[in-house]
Enzyme design. Structure first.
Site, short mmCIF file in Angstrom:
data_model
loop_
_atom_site.label_atom_id
_atom_site.label_comp_id
_atom_site.label_asym_id
_atom_site.label_seq_id
_atom_site.Cartn_x
_atom_site.Cartn_y
_atom_site.Cartn_z
N SER A 208 -2.33 -0.59 0.83
CA SER A 208 -3.44 -1.19 0.42
C SER A 208 -3.55 -2.63 0.45
O SER A 208 -4.88 -3.29 0.51
CB SER A 208 -3.65 -0.53 -0.84
N LYS B 280 -7.62 -2.60 -9.71
CA LYS B 280 -7.46 -3.71 -8.99
C LYS B 280 -8.54 -4.63 -9.24
O LYS B 280 -8.19 -6.01 -9.33
CB LYS B 280 -7.32 -3.38 -7.56
#
Length: 339
Positions: free
Chosen positions: A234, A279
């Protein structure tokens, strides 16, 4: 009598504590992780050290005990995931960790290629081996191949990528036998395996392994990307932006703190990831001003839409920016004002 009661209570408390802490449930719990500057991790030889900051964002994850399970129901941005949602069928903890680290390696390789191409710098890459990431139980490879083995040929044919190997096997039928040459440690070995149908996909046959291609990437100037023990793909987009920023004369951060997430492929396309809400929270805690989120070409369930919802929940002033490609991210950065 009191002494017996105290002893009984002591052992009851010890047993309860053991159950609450050490009894593992069939879930993983995830929560906001960190937003980490990429400058200490990316080193382009004689690269620019710019005023602004690119940050990768992470999610913390662990096997749930009873306490973590309860926290996940009351703490915001704590999420529970069944084990089978995280790990592949029959995958051990070692195999899962190995797969995540290899995904990170592939992500870094793609990020380097994309950044150097866009900066007009010399870069080349070629397959360096196909590695076994996991082995399914009750399939031909079980007990014969191991996580970390590098497959170099099938039936004497040197197949350089995982895609080539998968396509070769797809041309076979159940009961066919193939000779697999592989390297374990520094020793070359060979084993013969009989193909079997997959339990979940009876019309497909295979060895029962997850494969990944390792690329040998060469650049000028040299670059070193350290990911420590961070796993998964990611951080690809953010790695590519940091590498590019060190390669070019301009500072595309314009002095801002830029966070984000998203996979990157060799063509510069940005892909979705898990844990985008967590996040966003991590980036906001570190004072990020911009957060890049995969747009998934405007899909209603995209990472970008989820990130926008999370930003509203936490009341952040951080700008959530949708991106589908590396180019889009760079164009947005160049449109920002200087600090």
């Amino acid at each position: 009598m009191k002494k017996r009661t105290y002893i009984a209570l002591f052992f009851f408390g010890a047993a309860l504590t053991f159950l609450l802490i050490f009894m593992k449930l069939p879930y993983y719990v995830t929560m906001p992780g960190s937003a980490q500057s990429l400058k200490p991790l990316v080193h382009v030889e004689n690269g620019d050290r710019d005023k602004g900051t690119f940050m990768l964002t992470t999610v913390r994850m662990g096997r749930a005990n009873v306490i973590a399970y309860l926290f996940a129901h009351i703490r915001p941005f704590y999420e529970l995931h069944p084990v089978e949602e995280i790990k592949q069928e029959g995958e051990s903890d070692k195999e899962y960790t190995m797969r995540q680290l290899e995904l990170m390696e592939q992500s870094k390789e793609a990020a380097i290629v994309v950044a150097y191409r866009h900066a007009g710098k010399p870069v080349s890459y070629e397959p360096h081996g196909v590695y076994v990431m996991s082995v399914l139980p009750d399939m031909p490879a079980a007990g014969r191949l191991e996580t970390g083995d590098r497959i170099v040929a099938i039936d004497g044919k040197p197949l350089g990528t995982s895609e080539q190997m998968v396509n070769y096997i797809r041309g076979k039928q159940a009961g066919d036998r193939v000779r697999v040459a592989f390297i374990r440690g520094r020793k070359r070995q060979e084993t013969e395996l009989e193909l079997k149908p997959f339990r979940q996909h009876p019309n497909q046959v295979g060895l029962g392994v997850t494969l990944m291609t390792d690329y040998d990437v060469r650049t000028d100037p040299p670059v070193d990307v350290e990911s420590e023990q961070i796993g998964g793909p990611s951080a690809g987009l953010m790695f590519s932006l940091e590498i590019y920023n060190q390669l070019v004369d301009e500072d595309i951060t314009k002095g801002h703190k830029i966070a984000g997430t998203g996979t990157i492929d060799l063509d510069g396309n940005v892909g979705p990831i898990g844990g985008v809400s967590q996040k966003v929270v991590a980036a906001d805690r570190e004072g990020a001003e911009v957060f890049f989120a995969p747009n998934e070409h405007g899909a209603p369930t995209s990472n970008y839409r989820e990130a926008v919802r999370t930003a509203k929940k936490i009341g952040t002033h951080m700008k959530i920016v949708p991106v589908d490609t590396f180019d889009e991210a760079v164009r947005y950065l160049r449109s920002m004002p200087e600090t």
